[in-house]
Design a protein around this motif. Sequence first.
Motif, mmCIF file in Angstrom:
data_model
loop_
_atom_site.group_PDB
_atom_site.id
_atom_site.type_symbol
_atom_site.label_atom_id
_atom_site.label_comp_id
_atom_site.label_asym_id
_atom_site.label_seq_id
_atom_site.Cartn_x
_atom_site.Cartn_y
_atom_site.Cartn_z
ATOM 1 N N PHE A 36 0.820 -1.204 0.000
ATOM 2 C CA PHE A 36 0.000 0.000 0.000
ATOM 3 C C PHE A 36 0.860 1.263 0.000
ATOM 4 C CE2 PHE A 36 -2.474 3.284 2.267
ATOM 5 C CZ PHE A 36 -3.561 3.359 1.418
ATOM 6 N N VAL A 37 1.910 1.282 0.809
ATOM 7 C CA VAL A 37 2.747 2.475 0.932
ATOM 8 C C VAL A 37 3.752 2.558 -0.204
ATOM 9 C CG1 VAL A 37 4.476 3.621 2.369
ATOM 10 C CG2 VAL A 37 2.449 2.630 3.416
ATOM 11 N N ILE A 38 4.452 1.488 -0.471
ATOM 12 C CA ILE A 38 5.496 1.493 -1.491
ATOM 13 C C ILE A 38 4.889 1.383 -2.883
ATOM 14 C CG2 ILE A 38 7.569 0.361 -2.332
ATOM 15 C CD1 ILE A 38 7.894 1.727 0.400
ATOM 16 N N GLY A 39 3.955 0.462 -3.058
ATOM 17 C CA GLY A 39 3.292 0.303 -4.348
ATOM 18 C C GLY A 39 4.238 -0.146 -5.435
ATOM 19 N N ASP A 40 4.112 0.429 -6.609
ATOM 20 C CA ASP A 40 4.921 0.031 -7.748
ATOM 21 C C ASP A 40 6.275 0.714 -7.776
ATOM 22 O OD1 ASP A 40 2.940 -1.612 -8.721
ATOM 23 O OD2 ASP A 40 2.002 -0.021 -9.882
ATOM 24 N N ASP A 41 6.395 1.865 -7.178
ATOM 25 C CA ASP A 41 7.631 2.631 -7.292
ATOM 26 C C ASP A 41 8.062 3.148 -5.924
ATOM 27 O OD1 ASP A 41 9.795 3.999 -8.241
ATOM 28 O OD2 ASP A 41 8.658 5.440 -9.430
ATOM 29 N N TRP A 42 9.156 2.622 -5.413
ATOM 30 C CA TRP A 42 9.642 3.025 -4.098
ATOM 31 C C TRP A 42 10.148 4.460 -4.119
ATOM 32 C CZ3 TRP A 42 14.618 4.649 -3.614
ATOM 33 C CH2 TRP A 42 15.508 4.287 -4.623
ATOM 34 N N ARG A 43 10.502 4.967 -5.287
ATOM 35 C CA ARG A 43 11.042 6.321 -5.371
ATOM 36 C C ARG A 43 9.992 7.368 -4.993
ATOM 37 N NH1 ARG A 43 12.601 3.368 -9.639
ATOM 38 N NH2 ARG A 43 14.811 2.923 -9.827
ATOM 39 N N ILE A 44 8.759 7.140 -5.416
ATOM 40 C CA ILE A 44 7.693 8.080 -5.067
ATOM 41 C C ILE A 44 7.448 8.058 -3.563
ATOM 42 C CG2 ILE A 44 5.231 8.575 -5.304
ATOM 43 C CD1 ILE A 44 5.431 7.756 -8.184
ATOM 44 N N ALA A 45 7.440 6.861 -2.967
ATOM 45 C CA ALA A 45 7.248 6.773 -1.513
ATOM 46 C C ALA A 45 8.385 7.490 -0.785
ATOM 47 C CB ALA A 45 7.175 5.316 -1.078
ATOM 48 N N ALA A 46 9.609 7.314 -1.253
ATOM 49 C CA ALA A 46 10.744 7.993 -0.618
ATOM 50 C C ALA A 46 10.636 9.502 -0.793
ATOM 51 C CB ALA A 46 12.049 7.478 -1.214
ATOM 52 N N TRP A 47 10.202 9.950 -1.959
ATOM 53 C CA TRP A 47 10.040 11.377 -2.226
ATOM 54 C C TRP A 47 9.004 11.979 -1.281
ATOM 55 C CZ3 TRP A 47 11.561 13.346 -7.505
ATOM 56 C CH2 TRP A 47 11.439 14.727 -7.584
ATOM 57 N N VAL A 48 7.877 11.294 -1.120
ATOM 58 C CA VAL A 48 6.808 11.800 -0.246
ATOM 59 C C VAL A 48 7.279 11.822 1.208
ATOM 60 C CG1 VAL A 48 4.491 11.328 0.642
ATOM 61 C CG2 VAL A 48 4.945 11.167 -1.803
ATOM 62 N N VAL A 49 7.990 10.783 1.643
ATOM 63 C CA VAL A 49 8.509 10.775 3.015
ATOM 64 C C VAL A 49 9.496 11.917 3.209
ATOM 65 C CG1 VAL A 49 9.960 9.468 4.628
ATOM 66 C CG2 VAL A 49 8.092 8.332 3.431
ATOM 67 N N GLY A 50 10.333 12.167 2.211
ATOM 68 C CA GLY A 50 11.263 13.297 2.301
ATOM 69 C C GLY A 50 10.546 14.626 2.374
ATOM 70 N N CYS A 51 9.496 14.780 1.598
ATOM 71 C CA CYS A 51 8.710 16.020 1.639
ATOM 72 C C CYS A 51 8.004 16.183 2.983
ATOM 73 C CB CYS A 51 7.689 16.044 0.506
ATOM 74 S SG CYS A 51 8.417 16.293 -1.109
ATOM 75 N N LEU A 52 7.491 15.085 3.527
ATOM 76 C CA LEU A 52 6.873 15.157 4.855
ATOM 77 C C LEU A 52 7.890 15.581 5.904
ATOM 78 C CD1 LEU A 52 4.598 11.994 4.897
ATOM 79 C CD2 LEU A 52 3.853 14.347 5.199
ATOM 80 N N GLY A 53 9.087 15.002 5.830
ATOM 81 C CA GLY A 53 10.130 15.364 6.787
ATOM 82 C C GLY A 53 10.562 16.811 6.649
ATOM 83 N N ALA A 54 10.722 17.261 5.404
ATOM 84 C CA ALA A 54 11.118 18.653 5.178
ATOM 85 C C ALA A 54 10.039 19.615 5.657
ATOM 86 C CB ALA A 54 11.407 18.876 3.701
#
Length: 69
Positions: A14-32
């Motif tokens: 559900f979180v990672i889905g097809d592309d882990w890069r998008i999940a990492a990008w969103v987590v980075g944006c949340l952290g920032a």
Amino acid sequence: MTRLRAFALFWYDFVIGDDWRIAAWVVGCLGATAGLEAAGVNAWWLLPAGVAAALAHSLRRAVRAARGR
């Protein structure tokens, strides 16, 4: 243990889905966003802009891959 594993795999998919890069990008944006808000900066706009940028990057990669580049 099987149910616990199935539950963990569901959330991973559900979180990672097809592309882990998008999940990492969103987590980075949340952290920032959280970091800037903690510093007293009004950064509500950062998360929507980051998600839009992640979508554009993902679409660009998909189009390039479809063209065989």
